[in-house]
Design a protein around this motif. Sequence first.
Motif, PDB file in Angstrom:
ATOM      1  N   GLY A 180       0.821  -1.212   0.000  1.00 34.75           N
ATOM      2  CA  GLY A 180       0.000   0.000   0.000  1.00 34.75           C
ATOM      3  C   GLY A 180       0.850   1.254   0.000  1.00 34.75           C
ATOM      4  O   GLY A 180       2.034   1.233   0.344  1.00 34.75           O
ATOM      5  N   ILE A 181       0.235   2.374  -0.338  1.00 36.93           N
ATOM      6  CA  ILE A 181       0.986   3.620  -0.514  1.00 36.93           C
ATOM      7  C   ILE A 181       1.599   4.135   0.788  1.00 36.93           C
ATOM      8  O   ILE A 181       2.634   4.793   0.783  1.00 36.93           O
ATOM      9  N   ASN A 182       0.983   3.828   1.948  1.00 35.03           N
ATOM     10  CA  ASN A 182       1.549   4.251   3.231  1.00 35.03           C
ATOM     11  C   ASN A 182       2.553   3.254   3.797  1.00 35.03           C
ATOM     12  O   ASN A 182       3.206   3.547   4.803  1.00 35.03           O
ATOM     13  N   GLY A 183       2.654   2.101   3.186  1.00 34.84           N
ATOM     14  CA  GLY A 183       3.585   1.097   3.679  1.00 34.84           C
ATOM     15  C   GLY A 183       3.009   0.269   4.819  1.00 34.84           C
ATOM     16  O   GLY A 183       1.900   0.503   5.300  1.00 34.84           O
ATOM     17  N   ASP A 184       3.775  -0.695   5.258  1.00 37.74           N
ATOM     18  CA  ASP A 184       3.369  -1.674   6.259  1.00 37.74           C
ATOM     19  C   ASP A 184       3.017  -1.001   7.590  1.00 37.74           C
ATOM     20  O   ASP A 184       3.828  -0.277   8.168  1.00 37.74           O
ATOM     21  N   ILE A 185       1.818  -1.242   8.111  1.00 36.80           N
ATOM     22  CA  ILE A 185       1.384  -0.662   9.383  1.00 36.80           C
ATOM     23  C   ILE A 185       2.321  -1.085  10.520  1.00 36.80           C
ATOM     24  O   ILE A 185       2.534  -0.341  11.478  1.00 36.80           O
ATOM     25  N   ASN A 186       2.926  -2.252  10.413  1.00 35.61           N
ATOM     26  CA  ASN A 186       3.855  -2.710  11.438  1.00 35.61           C
ATOM     27  C   ASN A 186       5.054  -1.783  11.564  1.00 35.61           C
ATOM     28  O   ASN A 186       5.548  -1.527  12.663  1.00 35.61           O
ATOM     29  N   LYS A 235      22.713 -13.352  16.676  1.00 38.17           N
ATOM     30  CA  LYS A 235      22.655 -13.342  15.210  1.00 38.17           C
ATOM     31  C   LYS A 235      22.817 -14.753  14.655  1.00 38.17           C
ATOM     32  O   LYS A 235      22.120 -15.148  13.720  1.00 38.17           O
ATOM     33  N   GLU A 236      23.720 -15.514  15.263  1.00 37.17           N
ATOM     34  CA  GLU A 236      23.930 -16.893  14.820  1.00 37.17           C
ATOM     35  C   GLU A 236      22.691 -17.746  15.067  1.00 37.17           C
ATOM     36  O   GLU A 236      22.310 -18.570  14.231  1.00 37.17           O
ATOM     37  N   LYS A 237      22.055 -17.514  16.216  1.00 38.29           N
ATOM     38  CA  LYS A 237      20.852 -18.268  16.568  1.00 38.29           C
ATOM     39  C   LYS A 237      19.748 -18.071  15.538  1.00 38.29           C
ATOM     40  O   LYS A 237      19.015 -18.996  15.192  1.00 38.29           O
ATOM     41  N   TYR A 238      19.625 -16.842  15.038  1.00 42.61           N
ATOM     42  CA  TYR A 238      18.548 -16.527  14.105  1.00 42.61           C
ATOM     43  C   TYR A 238      18.999 -16.564  12.640  1.00 42.61           C
ATOM     44  O   TYR A 238      18.229 -16.207  11.742  1.00 42.61           O
ATOM     45  N   ALA A 239      20.224 -17.010  12.398  1.00 40.59           N
ATOM     46  CA  ALA A 239      20.760 -16.994  11.034  1.00 40.59           C
ATOM     47  C   ALA A 239      19.943 -17.836  10.066  1.00 40.59           C
ATOM     48  O   ALA A 239      19.825 -17.506   8.886  1.00 40.59           O
ATOM     49  N   SER A 240      19.383 -18.917  10.565  1.00 41.18           N
ATOM     50  CA  SER A 240      18.629 -19.820   9.681  1.00 41.18           C
ATOM     51  C   SER A 240      17.165 -19.414   9.537  1.00 41.18           C
ATOM     52  O   SER A 240      16.421 -20.024   8.746  1.00 41.18           O
ATOM     53  N   GLU A 241      16.744 -18.402  10.287  1.00 42.42           N
ATOM     54  CA  GLU A 241      15.355 -17.963  10.201  1.00 42.42           C
ATOM     55  C   GLU A 241      15.115 -17.196   8.909  1.00 42.42           C
ATOM     56  O   GLU A 241      15.992 -16.486   8.404  1.00 42.42           O
ATOM     57  N   GLU A 242      13.925 -17.319   8.377  1.00 46.64           N
ATOM     58  CA  GLU A 242      13.598 -16.651   7.112  1.00 46.64           C
ATOM     59  C   GLU A 242      13.524 -15.140   7.269  1.00 46.64           C
ATOM     60  O   GLU A 242      13.960 -14.390   6.393  1.00 46.64           O
ATOM     61  N   CYS A 243      12.978 -14.699   8.420  1.00 52.13           N
ATOM     62  CA  CYS A 243      12.775 -13.274   8.644  1.00 52.13           C
ATOM     63  C   CYS A 243      13.631 -12.777   9.805  1.00 52.13           C
ATOM     64  O   CYS A 243      14.166 -13.556  10.589  1.00 52.13           O
ATOM     65  N   GLY A 244      13.732 -11.460   9.937  1.00 53.56           N
ATOM     66  CA  GLY A 244      14.446 -10.861  11.041  1.00 53.56           C
ATOM     67  C   GLY A 244      13.673 -10.970  12.339  1.00 53.56           C
ATOM     68  O   GLY A 244      12.569 -11.526  12.379  1.00 53.56           O
ATOM     69  N   LEU A 245      14.249 -10.438  13.416  1.00 51.46           N
ATOM     70  CA  LEU A 245      13.604 -10.499  14.725  1.00 51.46           C
ATOM     71  C   LEU A 245      12.302  -9.721  14.747  1.00 51.46           C
ATOM     72  O   LEU A 245      11.277 -10.192  15.216  1.00 51.46           O
ATOM     73  N   THR A 246      12.353  -8.489  14.276  1.00 50.18           N
ATOM     74  CA  THR A 246      11.186  -7.599  14.268  1.00 50.18           C
ATOM     75  C   THR A 246      11.313  -6.660  13.081  1.00 50.18           C
ATOM     76  O   THR A 246      12.329  -6.670  12.380  1.00 50.18           O
ATOM     77  N   VAL A 247      10.327  -5.803  12.905  1.00 52.72           N
ATOM     78  CA  VAL A 247      10.423  -4.818  11.829  1.00 52.72           C
ATOM     79  C   VAL A 247      11.530  -3.814  12.114  1.00 52.72           C
ATOM     80  O   VAL A 247      12.046  -3.171  11.213  1.00 52.72           O
ATOM     81  N   GLY A 248      11.906  -3.652  13.381  1.00 48.57           N
ATOM     82  CA  GLY A 248      12.966  -2.709  13.732  1.00 48.57           C
ATOM     83  C   GLY A 248      14.344  -3.343  13.732  1.00 48.57           C
ATOM     84  O   GLY A 248      15.347  -2.654  13.612  1.00 48.57           O
ATOM     85  N   ILE A 249      14.411  -4.666  13.886  1.00 48.09           N
ATOM     86  CA  ILE A 249      15.685  -5.377  13.914  1.00 48.09           C
ATOM     87  C   ILE A 249      15.572  -6.509  12.898  1.00 48.09           C
ATOM     88  O   ILE A 249      15.243  -7.637  13.230  1.00 48.09           O
ATOM     89  N   HIS A 250      15.808  -6.161  11.631  1.00 47.21           N
ATOM     90  CA  HIS A 250      15.515  -7.125  10.560  1.00 47.21           C
ATOM     91  C   HIS A 250      16.741  -7.921  10.118  1.00 47.21           C
ATOM     92  O   HIS A 250      16.609  -8.890   9.369  1.00 47.21           O
ATOM     93  N   ASN A 308       3.432  -8.987  10.567  1.00 43.79           N
ATOM     94  CA  ASN A 308       2.560  -8.716  11.714  1.00 43.79           C
ATOM     95  C   ASN A 308       3.279  -8.708  13.063  1.00 43.79           C
ATOM     96  O   ASN A 308       2.664  -8.964  14.093  1.00 43.79           O
ATOM     97  N   SER A 309       4.557  -8.382  13.085  1.00 44.15           N
ATOM     98  CA  SER A 309       5.277  -8.431  14.359  1.00 44.15           C
ATOM     99  C   SER A 309       4.834  -7.351  15.342  1.00 44.15           C
ATOM    100  O   SER A 309       5.098  -7.453  16.529  1.00 44.15           O
ATOM    101  N   GLN A 310       4.135  -6.324  14.836  1.00 40.81           N
ATOM    102  CA  GLN A 310       3.637  -5.261  15.727  1.00 40.81           C
ATOM    103  C   GLN A 310       2.126  -5.273  15.877  1.00 40.81           C
ATOM    104  O   GLN A 310       1.574  -4.460  16.622  1.00 40.81           O
ATOM    105  N   THR A 311       1.456  -6.175  15.172  1.00 44.88           N
ATOM    106  CA  THR A 311      -0.006  -6.195  15.222  1.00 44.88           C
ATOM    107  C   THR A 311      -0.594  -7.497  15.747  1.00 44.88           C
ATOM    108  O   THR A 311      -1.798  -7.611  15.906  1.00 44.88           O
ATOM    109  N   LYS A 312       0.266  -8.463  16.010  1.00 43.51           N
ATOM    110  CA  LYS A 312      -0.192  -9.751  16.544  1.00 43.51           C
ATOM    111  C   LYS A 312       0.657 -10.117  17.747  1.00 43.51           C
ATOM    112  O   LYS A 312       1.796  -9.696  17.874  1.00 43.51           O
ATOM    113  N   ALA A 313       0.096 -10.936  18.633  1.00 34.49           N
ATOM    114  CA  ALA A 313       0.844 -11.397  19.804  1.00 34.49           C
ATOM    115  C   ALA A 313       2.071 -12.165  19.357  1.00 34.49           C
ATOM    116  O   ALA A 313       2.041 -12.901  18.375  1.00 34.49           O
TER     117      ALA A 313
END
Length: 269
Positions: free
Chosen positions: A157-163, A239-254, A262-267
Amino acid sequence: MAKKVLIVYAHESPASFNAAAKDAAVAALTAQGCTVEVSDLYAMKFKAAATTEDITGGVKDAENFCYAKELKLASEEGRLADDIKKEQEKLKEADLVIFQFPMYWSSVPAIMKGWMDRVLGFAYAQEKRYSEGIFKDKKAMLSFTTDCPESVYSDTGINGDINVALWPLQNGILNYCGFQVFAPQIFWDPATGSPESRSSMLEGWRTRLQNLCGEAPVYFAPLDYFDKEKCFLLKPEVKEKYASEECGLTVGIHMGKPLPANSQTKAGV
C-alpha cells in the motif's frame, strides 16, 4: 484481568467513533470489575508542549537546558507541574494503560504525544529501559482509528506496512518504558463505513476486552540480546541463533532479512 485501567483519550468530539470506542472500553472493563479512569486530554486542555514551565522552582542549568535531565531531577525532588504529577499518579496506579486516538500522520495527535513527552519523561532512563524498564509489571496498548482502509497500510500500500509505522510508538515509547504491549486495536476507516459496520467494530472491541487477560503481548527482543559494551548491537551469538530464520527479529531489527509479518499487530512468542 488488570484491576486498574487508565484510558488516555484524545479526540475533540464526544460524538466521534473514538469516543464510542472509549465508552465501550469503560463499560466492558467496568463490567468485569475493573476500576477505570479516563484522561480526556482535550477536555482537560492538557498542555502538549514540554517546556521549563513543567519544572517548579527553576531549572538547574538554564544556560544548557536539557528537558529530559531537568525533568528527571524535578521528578526526584517533587518539583513537577501539578498536571504532570496528577497524570503520573494515575499511571503509577494503573495495571493497564489504553491509548485511544485517531491516527494523525501515522502517529498520535500532538496532544497525546505531549502527554507521552511530559508524563512518561521520568521513565526515560538508560539504566532502566526496554525489558528492564520501570513499567515492566504494567501492560499497555494502542487503540486507534484510521481514515483509510487496511490496504493503504499494507506492505504494497501507498503508506507502507502498518507494522513499520507502529514500531516507533510501540517499541520506542511503550516497550522502552518497560510496558508489556498488547497488539493494537485498529479500527479501519470507520467514518466511511455503514452504521452496521461501526457497530460490529465496537462489538468486536468489547469481546476482545473480555478476553484480554488471556492474550500474549507483542514480542520484542529482550535487552540482554544486545551488547552494552558495543553500543547495544545485537550479540553475535543471537545473530547466529537466528541466522537460519527466514525473517528478522522484528520490523525494527531485521538483520538484513525480510521483515517478519505482523510483528507489531499480533501477539508474539
